[in-house]
Every structure is written in C-alpha cells, then in structure tokens.
Design a protein around this motif. Sequence first.
Motif, mmCIF file in Angstrom:
data_model
loop_
_atom_site.group_PDB
_atom_site.id
_atom_site.type_symbol
_atom_site.label_atom_id
_atom_site.label_comp_id
_atom_site.label_asym_id
_atom_site.label_seq_id
_atom_site.Cartn_x
_atom_site.Cartn_y
_atom_site.Cartn_z
ATOM 1 N N LYS A 1 0.840 -1.209 0.000
ATOM 2 C CA LYS A 1 0.000 0.000 0.000
ATOM 3 C C LYS A 1 0.871 1.253 0.000
ATOM 4 O O LYS A 1 0.556 2.247 -0.685
ATOM 5 C CB LYS A 1 -0.920 0.004 1.219
ATOM 6 N N VAL A 2 1.956 1.225 0.753
ATOM 7 C CA VAL A 2 2.859 2.374 0.793
ATOM 8 C C VAL A 2 3.389 2.683 -0.600
ATOM 9 O O VAL A 2 3.409 3.841 -1.038
ATOM 10 C CB VAL A 2 4.017 2.103 1.775
ATOM 11 N N LEU A 3 3.812 1.643 -1.328
ATOM 12 C CA LEU A 3 4.334 1.838 -2.681
ATOM 13 C C LEU A 3 3.242 2.313 -3.628
ATOM 14 O O LEU A 3 3.462 3.202 -4.458
ATOM 15 C CB LEU A 3 4.948 0.530 -3.199
ATOM 16 N N THR A 4 2.065 1.729 -3.509
ATOM 17 C CA THR A 4 0.954 2.088 -4.405
ATOM 18 C C THR A 4 0.496 3.520 -4.171
ATOM 19 O O THR A 4 0.246 4.268 -5.128
ATOM 20 C CB THR A 4 -0.219 1.111 -4.211
ATOM 21 N N ASP A 5 0.389 3.927 -2.922
ATOM 22 C CA ASP A 5 -0.005 5.308 -2.627
ATOM 23 C C ASP A 5 0.990 6.294 -3.209
ATOM 24 O O ASP A 5 0.611 7.337 -3.762
ATOM 25 C CB ASP A 5 -0.123 5.517 -1.116
ATOM 26 N N GLY A 6 2.277 5.971 -3.081
ATOM 27 C CA GLY A 6 3.296 6.863 -3.614
ATOM 28 C C GLY A 6 3.278 6.952 -5.123
ATOM 29 O O GLY A 6 3.532 8.012 -5.702
ATOM 30 N N ALA A 7 2.969 5.836 -5.783
ATOM 31 C CA ALA A 7 2.958 5.814 -7.248
ATOM 32 C C ALA A 7 1.704 6.461 -7.815
ATOM 33 O O ALA A 7 1.767 7.203 -8.801
ATOM 34 C CB ALA A 7 3.076 4.376 -7.744
ATOM 35 N N LEU A 8 0.550 6.206 -7.217
ATOM 36 C CA LEU A 8 -0.712 6.689 -7.772
ATOM 37 C C LEU A 8 -1.042 8.112 -7.322
ATOM 38 O O LEU A 8 -1.704 8.850 -8.049
ATOM 39 C CB LEU A 8 -1.862 5.766 -7.376
ATOM 40 N N GLY A 9 -0.590 8.473 -6.128
ATOM 41 C CA GLY A 9 -0.965 9.770 -5.598
ATOM 42 C C GLY A 9 -2.451 9.902 -5.346
ATOM 43 O O GLY A 9 -3.006 10.997 -5.332
ATOM 44 N N SER A 10 -3.120 8.774 -5.171
ATOM 45 C CA SER A 10 -4.561 8.766 -4.925
ATOM 46 C C SER A 10 -4.869 7.782 -3.807
ATOM 47 O O SER A 10 -3.986 7.087 -3.300
ATOM 48 C CB SER A 10 -5.330 8.382 -6.192
ATOM 49 N N ALA A 11 -6.153 7.706 -3.447
ATOM 50 C CA ALA A 11 -6.574 6.857 -2.334
ATOM 51 C C ALA A 11 -7.137 5.516 -2.805
ATOM 52 O O ALA A 11 -7.918 4.895 -2.083
ATOM 53 C CB ALA A 11 -7.612 7.579 -1.492
ATOM 54 N N LEU A 12 -6.740 5.053 -4.010
ATOM 55 C CA LEU A 12 -7.303 3.806 -4.541
ATOM 56 C C LEU A 12 -7.071 2.634 -3.600
ATOM 57 O O LEU A 12 -7.997 1.879 -3.298
ATOM 58 C CB LEU A 12 -6.698 3.497 -5.912
ATOM 59 N N ALA A 13 -5.836 2.467 -3.135
ATOM 60 C CA ALA A 13 -5.530 1.343 -2.252
ATOM 61 C C ALA A 13 -6.347 1.432 -0.966
ATOM 62 O O ALA A 13 -6.913 0.434 -0.494
ATOM 63 C CB ALA A 13 -4.048 1.306 -1.939
ATOM 64 N N GLY A 14 -6.428 2.617 -0.400
ATOM 65 C CA GLY A 14 -7.210 2.790 0.820
ATOM 66 C C GLY A 14 -8.688 2.521 0.610
ATOM 67 O O GLY A 14 -9.352 1.945 1.476
ATOM 68 N N GLN A 15 -9.220 2.922 -0.537
ATOM 69 C CA GLN A 15 -10.636 2.676 -0.822
ATOM 70 C C GLN A 15 -10.927 1.184 -0.950
ATOM 71 O O GLN A 15 -11.960 0.706 -0.462
ATOM 72 C CB GLN A 15 -11.030 3.412 -2.098
ATOM 73 N N LEU A 16 -10.028 0.445 -1.587
ATOM 74 C CA LEU A 16 -10.192 -1.007 -1.669
ATOM 75 C C LEU A 16 -10.184 -1.627 -0.280
ATOM 76 O O LEU A 16 -11.010 -2.495 0.035
ATOM 77 C CB LEU A 16 -9.082 -1.620 -2.520
ATOM 78 N N MET A 17 -9.264 -1.189 0.556
ATOM 79 C CA MET A 17 -9.151 -1.753 1.893
ATOM 80 C C MET A 17 -10.383 -1.415 2.734
ATOM 81 O O MET A 17 -10.879 -2.256 3.485
ATOM 82 C CB MET A 17 -7.876 -1.252 2.567
ATOM 83 N N MET A 18 -10.890 -0.201 2.604
ATOM 84 C CA MET A 18 -12.104 0.157 3.344
ATOM 85 C C MET A 18 -13.298 -0.690 2.903
ATOM 86 O O MET A 18 -14.057 -1.194 3.735
ATOM 87 C CB MET A 18 -12.422 1.638 3.151
ATOM 88 N N ALA A 19 -13.449 -0.863 1.585
ATOM 89 C CA ALA A 19 -14.606 -1.599 1.069
ATOM 90 C C ALA A 19 -14.596 -3.046 1.525
ATOM 91 O O ALA A 19 -15.595 -3.562 2.055
ATOM 92 C CB ALA A 19 -14.638 -1.514 -0.455
ATOM 93 N N PHE A 20 -13.465 -3.720 1.346
ATOM 94 C CA PHE A 20 -13.405 -5.141 1.702
ATOM 95 C C PHE A 20 -13.327 -5.329 3.221
ATOM 96 O O PHE A 20 -13.826 -6.337 3.748
ATOM 97 C CB PHE A 20 -12.220 -5.810 1.006
ATOM 98 N N GLY A 21 -12.729 -4.383 3.922
ATOM 99 C CA GLY A 21 -12.720 -4.462 5.378
ATOM 100 C C GLY A 21 -14.114 -4.347 5.953
ATOM 101 O O GLY A 21 -14.512 -5.124 6.828
#
Length: 481
Positions: free
Chosen positions: A262-282
């Motif tokens: 997630k750390v790498l993905t957040d840095g690359a995308l500059g968006s909350a995509l990874a966090g949104q996936l984690m919130m939805a499935f969590g």
Amino acid sequence: MDPLLLVLASPILGSLVLGLVGHRRWAPEVNVAFSLATFLAAAALTTDVIAHGPRHALGEEFFLDPLNVFLVALTAFVAFTTALFSRPYMRVEQAHGRMTPPRLRLYHSMYQMFSFTMLLALTTNNLGLLWVATEAATLATVLLVSVYRTAASLEAAWKYFILCGVGIAQALFGTVLVYMAAERAGAGALLWTGLDAVKAHLDPRIMGLAFAFLFVGYGTKVGLVPVHNWLPDAHAEGPTPVSAVLSGLLLNVALYAVLRFKVLTDGALGSALAGQLMMAFGLASVLVAAFFLSRQRDVKRMFAYSSIEHMGLTTFAFGVGGPLATFAGLLHMTVHSLVKSAIFFAVGHAAQQAGTQVMSEIRGLIRSSPTVGWGLMLGSLAILGMPPFGVFASEFLILTTAMREQPWATPLLLLGLGVAFASVLQRVQPMVFGESSFAPLPQRPALVPVFVHMGLALMLGLWIPPYLVGWYREAARMVGG
C-alpha cells in the motif's frame, strides 16, 4: 552476533531438532525452550532497533523498522505463550489417542517451521522473498491443520491449500508487476527500501493493477470476505494451538504484506485507490462475519468468524489512513492477537474437558473448571469491545475516526459490532454459567498464558507505555498515516 540471526536461526534449528525428537515425552518442553529463545532474541532485536533506528541487516536482504520489529516481538511472544499452552493440551490429545508419535513429531517440527516462516516474512526486505515466506507458511499450516488425519481435517487442509494457493498465485503475479514497474523506474530490484525511495516514479497504471492482484492474494491469507472460506474450517479441524497462532499471528503477517505494498501504491498513484479497496473489503468482512457468527454451532468456528470480523475492522482502519486511524489499526492488531489467542487457549481446554466443540454441549465451565470459565468469559467480553480492555480503546478510535473521515461507514460498522456482540455473548454465557455435566481435565490446564494475555490487553486499555506509543506513531508515519 546480529540478534536477527538468532531470531531466524532458533525456530529453524528447533524445527530440525523436533523433527527427530518431537515424539519424546519431553518434546513439549523442547518446543517451549526454542520458542523462548526466539522470543528473547526478538526482544534483543527490538531493543536494538529502538536504540539505533531503522537499519538493514545481514546485507540488504533484511530490513528492520518500527513497523515490522513490533510485529516480530508480538509474533515471538504469542508463539512462546502458545507453546506453553500446547504442553498440557497435546498431552491430553496423546492420552486420547489423537496424537501418535509420528503426528507429534510433525506437529512440533512444523510449529517451529511456521514460526520461522512468519518471522522471515516480517523481516525480509526482498518482496520476492516475502512471497516465498508466505507460501512456505501456507505449506506448514496445511500440515498442521491436517495433523489429526481425520476426513474433516484433511478436507479443511485441502480447502486451505487450494484457496490460499490460488490467492498466493495472484500475489505472485502482482509481485511480478511490481518488478516490471521497478525496472521501468530504474530501481531494478525487489528490495522494498529501494522501491520506497523511487515510489513516486513507479508507473501508476502498473502499480494500480499490481495492488489489485496483491490485495486479493494476501487478502486471502488475511481472511477478508469473499476469500475467507478456508479460515473457519482450518480453525475448527486443526489443533487448538494452531487456531491460536492462525488468528493471533498469521493474519497479521498477511496484512503487514498488504501494508508494505500500500505504501508503494499510494506513492505511485498519488490517490486513495488502495485505501478505498481496503475500506470496502474491510467493511464487507465486518458485516458478513458478524451475521455468520449467529449461525455457528462449533465454538472454534464461531471465534474464527470473529477473527474475520476483527481483521476486517483493522483493514478498514488502515484504509481510512491518517495518523489516528493507522495508530488505531496497529493497536487493534496487537490487542486482537493477545485476546483472541487467549480465547483459543481457554476454548481448547474447555473442548477437551467436554469432549466436543459443539457449544450446546459445553455447559457450566464456571463450576467444573472456574479458571477456564473465567478465562473464556473475560476473553469474550474483551474481544467484544467491553471497557476497559484494549479492544474497546482501539475500536473507539476507529469509530470516532470513521465518524469524521468516512461518516457513511459508521452506521454499518456499528451494526456489525452490535450483531457480533449479541451473537457471541448469547452463546458464551450458557457455556460458562450453565449446568455442568463433565469432569475436570486429567492434565492441569495451562492458564498462565490466558491471564497474561488478558492482563496485557487490560493494560493497553488503561495505559499504553510511552515507548509503545512512540513505536505506533513511527510505524503509522511509515505506513503513510
């Protein structure tokens, strides 16, 4: 000598030794001794990292920072206390004929191997080796779940192997995509520290796709809905010490892997995509698990669904992000590991005493074995979020942060927690306070681990030591909180 070398060498040596002598009468004590050595080495490693800060170890293939070293200490501690619980538990299983000498050798050897693979996954700096260690943990767990060799345990092990094998294959493809992104960015390796330094230059399209595969792959090991079906069967059919380390340790390690990516993905995308996936499935995991709790008849399956619920809540917290939510997620990982393993310790003794895991046939623990009964009752109240235990503190922080950052999710979280509270309390109360109908255990139960874990969970609900607060804050900063 680097303490990390001792942390990794102790369980691998223990696995080799117990593969030869694991059937001896004194084998449980040897298992405890190797687990204690691992814990002491982990404590030394933790002290070293606190004193000197993040560092590489044994070359660049291993990296230690506040995020993984706190999980190393927690993993080694729970593995040690579970080994203590395993001593009388396995002797009762042997007396009842469920554990033959070859099965005891396999169990003790794979227990140490399982500890090694988890510690390797936590400390490696190489994302490829992280995948290998996670796959090795899967194989060790398959052998532990199937150790009884009954039809039900073999079916549970096969389901676990197939579902987690498919999941970990998705994670492998995601890792390959991360390597492709690293090559394009000029990093040229799968070392996490190198990728973290250039994460802003990683191809966002490749990293977005990679995280989707990685989240499904490692999310299978976390037990997130809808790839959770292996977890209740593995808990119900394997030995209870295996249930304790599955819920208390393995799920944390898999979620740790998700956080690294997630750390790498957040840095690359500059968006909350990874966090949104984690919130939805969590959030989905919290709701689905809560409603499945009320349908269970087997006590270990019920608490397995409780693990799915709490890992969903932790995943949701990390998805929300920010200093407070990430702090709360790390605290929840800690108290869930302590409380859930303590519950399985009490459940294991109760099931042996009653000769069954069916909740309707376990009654009156408070009369036949008061300490087991109180351990199960206090553990259940703690995991349900009753104050002043630490689960209440972490859930309160998660809920209040959700009210501010994601208000739409708050009613759903409250619904899931409320249903879980009613379902578990309704089942546990007659188990503890009903009419007793069975005799005490032939072996004295190992209740020190139960109340040590509960004491720590109580302390974390009332007071968190300053060094632990600093630990969590630094780890939260590294995760992006």
